[in-house]
Design an enzyme around this catalytic site. Structure first.
Site, PDB file in Angstrom:
ATOM      1  N   SER A  52     -54.718 -25.004 -26.500  1.00 61.84           N
ATOM      2  CA  SER A  52     -55.654 -26.127 -26.470  1.00 61.84           C
ATOM      3  C   SER A  52     -55.199 -27.226 -27.429  1.00 61.84           C
ATOM      4  CB  SER A  52     -57.063 -25.622 -26.782  1.00 61.84           C
ATOM      5  OG  SER A  52     -58.032 -26.593 -26.492  1.00 61.84           O
ATOM      6  N   GLU A  71     -59.599 -25.286 -14.961  1.00 60.99           N
ATOM      7  CA  GLU A  71     -59.916 -25.906 -16.241  1.00 60.99           C
ATOM      8  C   GLU A  71     -59.741 -27.424 -16.233  1.00 60.99           C
ATOM      9  OE1 GLU A  71     -57.108 -25.846 -19.646  1.00 60.99           O
ATOM     10  OE2 GLU A  71     -56.371 -24.019 -18.667  1.00 60.99           O
ATOM     11  N   HIS A  82     -60.497 -22.829 -19.061  1.00 63.37           N
ATOM     12  CA  HIS A  82     -59.685 -23.181 -20.222  1.00 63.37           C
ATOM     13  C   HIS A  82     -59.511 -22.002 -21.176  1.00 63.37           C
ATOM     14  CE1 HIS A  82     -58.133 -25.814 -23.374  1.00 63.37           C
ATOM     15  NE2 HIS A  82     -59.007 -25.299 -24.210  1.00 63.37           N
TER      16      HIS A  82
END
Length: 332
Positions: A177, A275, A305
């Site tokens: 991320s 995602e 995600h």
């Protein structure tokens, strides 16, 4: 039959929470890493979708509590002193079998610090590679930190790891991320400032465009991890009022999709097909390939995600370790 299926989902969900998240009362010496030794839950179709939905719903609607002190998993040792000046945590296996090391940069939208789950996950990745040292950086994040504080910290940590005697060709640079964003821009910094490049770049659901791409909208509901139900994180990655609030969102060191990607190391990207950052990954992978970078991209169907972090109990998580091991073995 439908009610029975729902009961099975609920039971599996409860078991996963107990196994993954509630470590209180466990003897410290017996703690086994739930990412390294996961209790697999096999679900399909609607039952699986319901499980993903229920677990994330519980995560974002439950009461928050102060994190427990980190318990180092069995077979590993923690070193918080040798690189203390740059806030780097080091984890060492009792039985080191490889010379490669993992330098892992945690995610969290640049609004959250390192977590016990990230520590366990990073250690499990090293275990999948054959057991090498793990370095994790507690970089600065919003609101106290703002761009480029995390990059400054990452560069300092990388220099410190090199200075400790670890050769760059043994470093696996990884992140998820926001940590994937940070790992990418750290690699770009190394290239542009004549620092030796890490051997491999591993990115999980990387945030490669801090601006706005179509899947940031189209997958905002389907993404049960980063999307609209995760109110705080959704705002952090769509409104840019936190870490990137003073930054130019088209700066290549903010949004690497705008960067010249030539010279980056071989790159493995793992994400979810549902995602918000699907476009980030597709654009970045496409641009990197055009620049001559060796890229493997894997988008797992039905996944949101950062799913290997959130759902390590699913069989697909085992596949990510296999992909990691194969990719690193091929390029180191």
């Amino acid at each position: 039959m439908k009610k029975e299926g729902q009961k099975r989902v609920a039971a599996g969900f409860l078991a996963a929470l107990l196994f993954l998240g509630l470590r209180r009362g466990m003897a410290l010496a017996s703690y086994e890493n739930p990412y390294q030794y996961p209790k697999t839950i096999r679900l399909r179709g609607e039952e699986k979708a319901a499980y993903l939905d229920q677990k994330t719903w519980a995560m974002f609607t439950g009461k928050t509590r102060k994190p427990d002190a980190y318990t180092v998993p069995k077979g590993w040792q923690q070193d918080l002193e040798s690189l203390k000046s740059v806030r780097v945590e080091k984890y060492m296996p009792d039985k080191k079998k490889i010379k490669n090391v993992l330098f892992f940069l945690h995610g969290g939208g640049y609004i959250l610090g390192n977590s016990n789950s990230h520590r366990d996950w990073a250690i499990a990745q090293s275990h999948a590679l054959g057991n090498g040292d793990v370095y994790m950086l507690d970089y600065r994040y919003a609101p106290a930190g703002r761009y480029p504080a995390a990059l400054t910290d990452a560069v300092a940590a990388y220099r410190a790891i090199l200075a400790s005697g670890v050769p760059a060709e043994r470093i696996i640079l990884a992140g998820d991320s926001a940590g994937g964003n940070l790992a990418t821009v750290l690699a770009l910094y190394c290239r542009d400032h004549e620092l030796p490049m890490p051997a491999v770049l591993v990115l999980y659901s990387p945030w490669e465009d801090a601006g706005h791409l179509p899947t940031h909208d189209t997958n905002a509901v389907d993404d049960v991890v980063l999307g609209k139900r995760n109110v705080r994180m959704f705002a952090a990655v769509t409104q840019n009022e936190d870490y990137f609030r003073d930054a130019n969102l088209k700066d290549p060191c903010v949004s690497p999709v705008y960067a010249d990607l030539r010279g980056l190391p071989p790159t493995l990207i793992i994400g979810g097909a549902k995602e918000m950052f699907v476009d980030d990954m597709l654009l970045f992978a496409g641009h990197a390939r055009q620049a001559g970078v060796k890229v493997d991209l894997h988008l797992f169907p039905g996944m949101s995600h950062d799913w290997p972090l959130i759902f390590p109990e699913l069989p697909e998580a085992k596949k990510t370790y296999e992909l990691l091991d194969a990719f690193v073995g091929k390029h180191t």
